[in-house]
Design a protein around this motif. Structure first.
Motif, mmCIF file in Angstrom:
data_model
loop_
_atom_site.group_PDB
_atom_site.id
_atom_site.type_symbol
_atom_site.label_atom_id
_atom_site.label_comp_id
_atom_site.label_asym_id
_atom_site.label_seq_id
_atom_site.Cartn_x
_atom_site.Cartn_y
_atom_site.Cartn_z
ATOM 1 N N ALA A 1 0.834 -1.205 0.000
ATOM 2 C CA ALA A 1 0.000 0.000 0.000
ATOM 3 C C ALA A 1 0.867 1.253 0.000
ATOM 4 N N LYS A 2 1.972 1.236 0.740
ATOM 5 C CA LYS A 2 2.884 2.391 0.753
ATOM 6 C C LYS A 2 3.483 2.633 -0.625
ATOM 7 N N ARG A 3 3.903 1.549 -1.275
ATOM 8 C CA ARG A 3 4.482 1.692 -2.619
ATOM 9 C C ARG A 3 3.473 2.258 -3.603
ATOM 10 N N SER A 4 2.260 1.750 -3.569
ATOM 11 C CA SER A 4 1.262 2.249 -4.522
ATOM 12 C C SER A 4 0.863 3.689 -4.212
ATOM 13 N N ALA A 5 0.824 4.060 -2.919
ATOM 14 C CA ALA A 5 0.491 5.441 -2.561
ATOM 15 C C ALA A 5 1.595 6.394 -3.009
ATOM 16 N N SER B 1 -0.962 13.145 -1.103
ATOM 17 C CA SER B 1 -0.194 12.564 -0.012
ATOM 18 C C SER B 1 0.468 11.266 -0.462
ATOM 19 N N ALA B 2 1.705 11.063 -0.004
ATOM 20 C CA ALA B 2 2.421 9.834 -0.324
ATOM 21 C C ALA B 2 2.139 8.738 0.691
ATOM 22 N N LYS B 3 1.332 9.043 1.709
ATOM 23 C CA LYS B 3 0.994 8.042 2.721
ATOM 24 C C LYS B 3 -0.299 7.334 2.316
ATOM 25 N N PRO B 4 -0.358 6.024 2.529
ATOM 26 C CA PRO B 4 -1.587 5.309 2.179
ATOM 27 C C PRO B 4 -2.694 5.583 3.196
#
Length: 127
Positions: free
Chosen positions: A76-80, A91-94
């Motif tokens: 989820a972090k990578r996709s965000a 935002s880069a945070k999921p």
């Protein structure tokens, strides 16, 4: 010359007639009314419905392990982060929903009886 729809006595081509029509008693199920056909189909479908419940119970989603959660959070972090770089989100945070969705996907993907693999028996030196 025959007129369309009117049978030709010479045995040639004509629309709307057929010389080899089977009697209605020879074809199975034709003499049933539509209501009877629906009733028969529904009664045979109940057996399939009970079998489907058994199959669904076997496919039940297991509880997510901590390893599954860790993998899903990373995904989820990578996709965000990728969405933020593309300008889709600010935002880069999921979000919690994205993490929850990835955890659900991960628990569906991994088999229920799978244990974490260890490297105790693996020797990469091959000596």
């Amino acid at each position: 010359m025959p007129v369309l729809g009117i049978p030709d006595s010479s045995g040639g081509f004509s629309i709307g007639t057929s010389s080899n029509i089977a009697p209605s008693s020879a074809v199975g199920g034709v003499d049933m009314s539509l209501d009877d056909m629906i009733k028969n189909r529904r009664s045979s479908g109940s057996v399939r419905a009970s079998n489907k419940k058994i199959v669904d119970a076997k496919r039940a989603i297991r509880k997510a392990s901590s390893g599954d959660k860790a993998i899903a959070v990373g995904r989820a972090k990578r996709s965000a982060a990728a969405n933020a770089r593309r300008g889709i989100t600010t935002s880069a945070k999921p979000t919690a929903m994205q993490i929850e969705r990835e955890v659900y996907r991960q628990t569906r993907k991994a088999p229920a009886n799978q244990s974490p693999k260890t490297n105790k028996n693996n020797n990469n030196n091959n000596n």
